[in-house]
Design an enzyme around this catalytic site. Structure first.
Site, mmCIF file in Angstrom:
data_model
loop_
_atom_site.group_PDB
_atom_site.id
_atom_site.type_symbol
_atom_site.label_atom_id
_atom_site.label_comp_id
_atom_site.label_asym_id
_atom_site.label_seq_id
_atom_site.Cartn_x
_atom_site.Cartn_y
_atom_site.Cartn_z
ATOM 1 N N GLY A 299 0.656 -1.221 0.133
ATOM 2 C CA GLY A 299 0.041 0.090 0.031
ATOM 3 C C GLY A 299 0.884 1.384 -0.064
ATOM 4 O O GLY A 299 1.931 1.338 -0.366
ATOM 5 N N SER A 300 0.400 2.351 0.618
ATOM 6 C CA SER A 300 0.843 3.727 0.487
ATOM 7 C C SER A 300 2.196 3.774 1.206
ATOM 8 O O SER A 300 2.960 4.806 1.128
ATOM 9 C CB SER A 300 -0.079 4.611 1.207
ATOM 10 N N THR A 301 2.548 2.982 1.948
ATOM 11 C CA THR A 301 4.077 2.828 2.549
ATOM 12 C C THR A 301 4.982 2.858 1.493
ATOM 13 O O THR A 301 6.139 3.418 1.840
ATOM 14 C CB THR A 301 4.165 1.943 3.704
ATOM 15 N N MET A 302 4.849 2.463 0.251
ATOM 16 C CA MET A 302 5.648 2.368 -0.782
ATOM 17 C C MET A 302 5.866 3.807 -1.438
ATOM 18 O O MET A 302 6.726 3.926 -2.215
ATOM 19 C CB MET A 302 5.103 1.560 -1.878
ATOM 20 N N LYS A 303 5.108 4.655 -1.046
ATOM 21 C CA LYS A 303 5.145 6.005 -1.507
ATOM 22 C C LYS A 303 6.254 6.838 -0.779
ATOM 23 O O LYS A 303 6.995 7.591 -1.490
ATOM 24 C CB LYS A 303 4.240 6.946 -1.019
#
Length: 608
Positions: A299-303
């Site tokens: 999810g958005s932790t990859m941002k």
């Protein structure tokens, strides 16, 4: 007067000695001497025999108690010589945490076996044994005792009380064999790190399996295996993750604490777990290590990686931005924001508000080839190297084109282990050095192996952006006074069996670093399929589930790890960690009531 005359004493009978020159006297003296000598010889022989018997008994006693000890019964040696080898195999070195606390060690125990050829009445013996050891089926025991074999195991690992009860039965043909059992004083606390052994002392999983030969090496006797784990921190992480899993009625969860400068794993928890002393009762799910073996779309932790990538390649600056007014329609996909601002967003705002649209456009400017190269550089495309047999490899897209570039930017299309994410995030905040994660305590004073993967100035900017997420963005519930927590939330829908996404099954992650002005540790929490409740107004995203748990963990472990709190209101600290955002006034840190606007702000942004 004659009547009262004293009568003379009668003479004693005449003996051969009274007869001078009698030859019988010589014969009598010779016979007496011979009898005396014969008696003396018999006495010497008797003493010698008794001495010999005592010597034999003493030698036997020494053999049994000193030379042989209690490790090998007489019958066992004759009946089953493999027992000696098995006893040697079960010898294992202890495992300790980084502070010397015992995590695994061996204890001597007794096991019960029989020589059925010497059991007089198998039926009676089986009945009496079943009474002393109720868990033993009488029929099964009777069949073993009547088998006619020379050796059969009846029960391994008796308690002292059980051994006493069997011993007092006095049944011929039953014997005890002293062996060893692996014990784990901390119970399930670190089971997915330690693993466990089988009944014969062979490592089956975890570091017990990975270091099996080393732990059984007789030349290392007394030399424990020293792990990087701190059992105090392990307890805190397990406690808080367990509370979150229960509170949100999730199917599982996990947590990891990582030293950003050494790669040492300070804590690793995967729930549900099990007691390594009773692995046979563990379910398949509880044996599964979600941290190292499970691969997920994060999810958005990859941002965090996506933003660091764009800054490192120089395709964006903090003053850059993208139009996030409308969703992106590409192929059969529609990319939209969960909390749309429907306007142009700067790079800090894209990260702070977790904009999928802005992240996708940012990644497109980098391009598929460079994105793949960056992910490879950060260790996201290979199986992570750590001292465990249970390690999963990432699921990498076959075709890495524009669509994949967009979806990977916000955490879909590339599945990795939580360990990989924690390790890459540590590199992003520690100055840009990727250290391989390890479960072994590194020698103090020696530099940890690592390689530079992003520029130091990019790392400095990313720390500020992660702090902004906790202060102003989706990670507010992870805030801990005095510890300058920075992080990133991520909520991803899990892939179902048909290849689509299950909108009701989220894998939530919050990855944090602290303290962000001088980071020391990464704390990452995962909650698997949480359900919203009244206290979260029905929401079940990472900001509501994983972030609060991470904050509680940090507040409890920071003092244990010797991280002192800081004055977050300090003007110098605020200025050092400030991130300028286009359109917003710049504070005057020496005087909070005064702000700087206009050209001054534009010049500051342009220099970033």
């Amino acid at each position: 007067m004659a009547l009262f005359r004293r009568q003379p004493k009668p003479k004693p009978p005449c003996t051969p000695a009274d007869i001078p020159g009698n030859p019988g006297l010589v014969r009598l003296e010779g016979a007496a001497k011979q009898a005396l000598e014969a008696s003396r010889g018999r006495l010497v022989i008797g003493i010698g025999l008794f001495s010999l018997a005592f010597i034999v008994l003493a030698g036997r006693l020494v053999e049994l108690t000193v030379l042989r000890g209690a490790t090998e019964p007489v019958v066992a040696r004759g009946v089953n010589p493999e027992l000696i080898a098995k006893t040697a195999l079960m010898e294992r070195q202890p495992i300790v945490d980084r502070n010397g606390n015992i995590l695994a060690t061996n204890l001597k125990i007794a096991s019960l076996y029989a020589d059925p050829r010497k059991v007089l009445n198998p039926v009676e013996a089986a009945t009496r044994l079943a009474q002393a050891l109720p868990e033993l089926p009488a029929g099964e025991v009777q069949a073993k005792l009547a088998s006619g074999k020379s050796f059969v195991w009846l029960k391994r690992g008796l308690t002292p009380r059980e051994q006493y009860e069997v011993n007092r039965l006095g049944i011929p043909g039953l014997y005890f064999h002293n062996e060893q059992r692996r014990v784990y004083p901390q119970g399930p606390m670190a089971v997915h790190v330690l693993g466990y052994t089988d009944i014969d002392g062979k490592g089956i999983s975890g570091v017990e399996q990975y270091f099996d030969e080393q732990l059984r090496d007789p030349s290392r006797t007394g030399d424990p295996l020293e792990l990087s784990i701190d059992i105090r921190v392990q307890h805190v992480v397990r406690d808080e993750v367990a509370k979150a899993v229960e509170f949100f009625n999730a199917i599982g969860g996990g947590g990891i604490v990582l030293d950003v400068y050494t790669g040492e794993v300070i804590a690793m928890v995967s729930l549900p777990d099990f007691d390594p002393a009773e692995p046979g009762t563990a379910s398949k799910d509880s044996r599964f290590n979600r941290i190292t073996l499970g691969v997920y779309e994060m999810g958005s932790t990859m941002k965090t990686l996506n933003t660091a990538m764009a800054l490192d390649y120089g395709t964006v600056k903090l003053s850059s931005g993208y139009d996030a007014t409308h969703p992106i329609q590409i192929s059969r996909f529609t990319i939209k924001d969960d909390h749309p601002k429907k306007r142009w967003l700067s790079v800090p705002e894209i990260f702070m508000y977790s904009s999928n649209i802005g992240s996708a456009k940012m990644a497109v400017d980098v391009g598929p080839e460079r994105q793949r190269e960056f992910m490879q550089r950060m260790g996201m495309l290979n199986k992570p190297a750590i001292e465990l047999p249970e390690v999963g490899g990432p699921l990498v897209p076959r075709n890495w084109k524009t669509v994949e570039t967009m979806t990977i930017s916000f955490g879909h299309g590339l599945s990795v282990t939580p360990l990989q994410l924690a390790s890459a995030t540590a590199a992003i905040v520690n100055g840009g050095v990727l250290h391989p994660p390890t479960l072994i305590k590194r020698p103090p004073g020696l530099p940890a192996p690592g390689r530079q993967v992003i520029r130091r100035d990019v790392s400095d900017v990313m720390r500020k952006l992660m702090l902004l997420v906790v202060e102003e963005g989706t990670g507010k519930k992870a805030e801990v006074d005095g510890y300058m927590v920075g992080g990133k939330t991520g909520s991803s829908e899990k892939v179902n069996e048909r290849g689509g996404y299950n909108k009701k099954a989220n894998f939530n992650t919050f990855v944090a670093g602290f303290p962000m002005h001088n980071p020391r540790y990464i704390v990452q929490v995962m909650i698997d399929e949480p359900k919203g409740n009244k206290s979260t107004y029905g929401f079940a995203t990472a900001g509501w589930t994983a972030a609060p748990a991470a904050g509680r963990i940090i507040s409890r472990i920071a003092p244990l790890l010797g991280v002192p709190p800081v004055d977050e209101s300090s003007p110098a600290l605020k200025q050092a960690m400030y991130v300028p955002i286009p359109g917003q006034p710049v504070p005057n840190f020496s005087n909070p009531n005064v702000t700087v606007t206009g050209r001054t702000q534009e010049k500051k942004l342009a220099s970033q």
